[in-house]
Design a protein around this motif. Structure first.
Motif: not given
Length: 685
Positions: A8-19, A23-24, A72-76, A113-117
């Protein structure tokens, strides 16, 4: 899972309502997408539910797997579109596992849309109140373009380049709604250039005294292109091809040589142009300028002996202003033009045109033959000097060599020209043209002249339609108007009484309106797209050094537009081609029909010496084959035209048109029906 987690290189987190969306990525590619719900515990927020997204479904996974992924992610990274409470909750949860995360600027569309950009100041593109990545902005632009009608690749590339440059999607889409943001519509600027040419003083010229006095009264020195011409043999009788931009003074080159020779008794001046409108204007100009010198000025257009203004053609005049066809008709019908001292052929690049090019080529050859034959019979007459003028030639050296003329090439542009390109719906063009005309007329140059506009379109009907919708005073201008009306429009424009003229592209070379702005309502001339030469000639009308500080050109381009079914390109494709295109070569190409037509005209004028006339024309003609066709069709008998052949050549008929008329006559059709059938056949072809 363990193999995947290890990479895993990057773990990306993005708010969607209450969840929170998870994205890995590995090596820039998404390898896992899921959703995470947090729960409150005595130790703080912890992973509650964790699901892997698989298409539209979600599959439950152990919350511990999220922790394993995070460790395991190099960066979050946490999306900056996540709310402040959401960020705090995530940070507190990660702190519980001694994991660090950074909040980063990301594309909202991608995150949703579930992409880390991630985006930066250099890559972020404004879209409404959001900032998105270039890929999403490009997709949004393409979606907008699909509503407006498809743009070709070149035009779409132009808009996408602008998008990346200005980083504002709304500004680009507003262009498609008729917005005239000059920072975006501006395609380029052709800078003013001044070649270093030592000017010739008019006092040093050795002209006929009457002309010398007039020229010295008008100018202290000649313009650069005029000075180059004089230094390279203009008054020694040398033939010249003068290639120089509009408004650089090349027309006076021909005038000086021709008027001087006429006053000195060395033969009359023929000043030849492609269009009746231009012939009328030159006739009026020359009458005003040279009648006081004792020169008789006349006009010869078409086959008629009476012209629009009622002036009768005088073959004995000192100066004859004519159209190519007008003088050629005189040659084909054996008229005596007297001693011709100078022939000026304006707009000589017409030689490359499919329909008219071969006729100009033939006319030049026939006129040279006329002058040579007359010189053999008259003592003291040495033939004519030829001065060819053009603003636009792609192969000037070749053309000068074939014409046996000295090339005088001068690339000065007196004022800079801004070229603007915008894509608009056809229904919006008139509204935008009105805005452009008003904006320009409300400005004044440093020389205290108002800005005036020429609008080029592709039909007479459209000229009137546009003119009616312009709020400031304007006028349509085309060959369908009577002579008096055209002269009135010219005078009103020259006196700055009207803000704009709306004219057909066919009159691009026709009239010298001193405009500061040129607007292309259409990039077609009739049912044909403009060539690079024609486009260059027309845009060159914008900006005059004695009136304006700069010229402005606007191309209002309708995406995916064709004006006729025979057009193989769309208007947006043509626009990019014209703006980036190189000047086409001027060459005359002959179809069999054109070769036969010119051979018949040459036989009518020169009889057995017709091959000599054919051989010195620019285009290649198979004389033997053409003569065979003429014999087969009974247009000639031996090497003399039959009565039928004389009628065909007198009326500039192609063989095809001649046979259509003959068929109609033989079957008893009414003349009007014959004409209607010919027009129908022409449209179908």
């Amino acid at each position: 899972m363990s193999q995947q987690v290890a990479q895993v290189d990057t773990l990306f987190l993005h708010e969607l309502g209450d969840r929170f969306q998870v994205v890995v990525t590995r090596d820039g590619e998404r390898v896992f997408r899921g959703v995470l719900e947090l729960k409150e515990t005595n130790a703080g927020p912890r992973p509650g539910k964790f699901r892997k997204k698989d298409g539209s479904s979600e599959k439950p996974r152990s919350p511990d797997e999220f922790v394993e992924l995070a460790r395991s992610a190099e960066r979050i990274r946490i999306s900056d579109h996540t709310s402040k409470p959401g960020r705090a909750e995530l940070q507190e949860m990660l702190d519980g596992y001694q994991l660090e995360a950074l909040v980063v600027r990301t594309c909202r569309y991608c995150a949703g849309n579930g992409r880390y950009s991630p985006i930066t100041e250099d890559t972020a593109i404004k879209a409404d109140r959001d900032y998105i990545c270039p890929d999403c902005a490009t997709r949004e632009l393409e979606r907008e373009l699909s509503f407006k009608g498809g743009l070709t690749g070149a035009a779409q590339d132009r808009l996408e380049d602008l998008l990346l440059d200005v980083q504002d999607l709304d500004r680009i889409t507003n262009l498609l709604k008729g917005d005239l943001d000059p920072d975006l519509t501006k395609f380029d600027e052709i800078g003013a250039t001044v070649d270093d040419v030592d000017p010739v003083r008019t006092a040093d010229l050795d002209l006929h005294p009457k002309l010398q006095n007039q020229v010295e009264g008008r100018f202290e020195t000649l313009l650069p292109v005029q000075s180059l011409s004089v230094r390279n043999g203009l008054f020694d009788g040398d033939d010249q091809l003068v290639v120089s931009a509009t408004a650089t003074g090349k027309t006076l080159v021909g005038e000086l040589a021709g008027v001087d020779r006429a006053l000195k008794g060395q033969g009359k001046l023929l000043f030849l142009v492609p269009l009746v409108a231009l012939a009328n204007q030159k006739h009026e100009d020359f009458k005003k300028r040279y009648s006081d010198l004792g020169l008789n000025v006349t006009i010869r257009v078409g086959a008629s002996r009476i012209n629009d203004d009622g002036n009768r053609f005088d073959p004995n005049a000192d100066v004859i202003v004519g159209t190519y066809e007008g003088i050629d008709h005189a040659l084909r019908t054996g008229k005596d033009l007297g001693d011709v001292g100078t022939v000026v052929i304006d707009e000589v690049h017409t030689l490359k045109e499919d329909e008219r090019g071969h006729r100009l080529d033939g006319m030049i050859s026939r006129l040279k033959y006329y002058c040579e034959e007359r010189a053999k019979k008259r003592d003291g007459y040495d033939g004519a000097q030829y001065v060819y003028l053009s603003a636009t030639v792609g192969n000037p050296e070749w053309l000068a060599k074939r014409l046996r003329a000295t090339l005088i090439e001068f690339e000065e542009r007196p004022v800079p020209i801004e070229r603007h390109l915008t894509f608009v719906d056809g229904q919006e063009k008139s509204r935008i043209e009105n805005r452009l005309v008003k904006r320009e007329f409300d400005r004044k140059s440093s020389k205290d002249f108002r800005g005036q506009t020429i609008i080029f379109t592709n039909s007479r009907r459209r000229c009137h339609e546009i003119s009616r919708k312009i709020e400031y005073s304007s006028a349509p201008y085309h060959a369908g108007l009577d002579y008096g009306r055209r002269k009135k429009v010219e005078r009103m424009f020259g006196d700055q009484e009207i803000a704009a003229v709306v004219t057909t592209a066919a009159l691009a070379a026709g009239v010298d309106f001193p405009a500061s702005q040129v607007v292309f309502d259409s990039l077609a001339m009739g049912i044909e797209w403009l060539s690079v030469q024609e486009f260059s000639q027309m845009l060159g009308r914008a900006g005059r050094p004695d009136f304006h500080d700069r010229g402005i050109v606007y191309m209002l381009v309708e995406p995916d537009c064709r004006y006729h079914g025979s057009m193989d390109m769309t208007e947006d494709e043509v626009a990019i081609k014209l703006l980036k295109g190189e000047m086409e070569d001027v060459r005359t190409r002959y179809t069999e029909s054109a070769a036969v037509e010119e051979t018949l005209a040459n036989i009518t004028v020169a009889g057995k010496r017709a091959k000599r006339l054919n051989d010195r024309m620019l285009g290649d003609i198979d004389t033997q084959r053409s003569v065979g066709r003429l014999l087969e069709w009974q247009f000639i008998d031996g090497l003399k035209p039959t009565p039928l052949g004389r009628v065909v050549t007198r009326h500039f008929l192609s063989p095809k048109d001649a046979f259509r008329m003959l068929d109609g006559i033989r079957t008893g059709l009414d003349p009007y029906d014959i004409v209607a059938e010919m027009e129908l056949a022409e449209n179908e072809s």
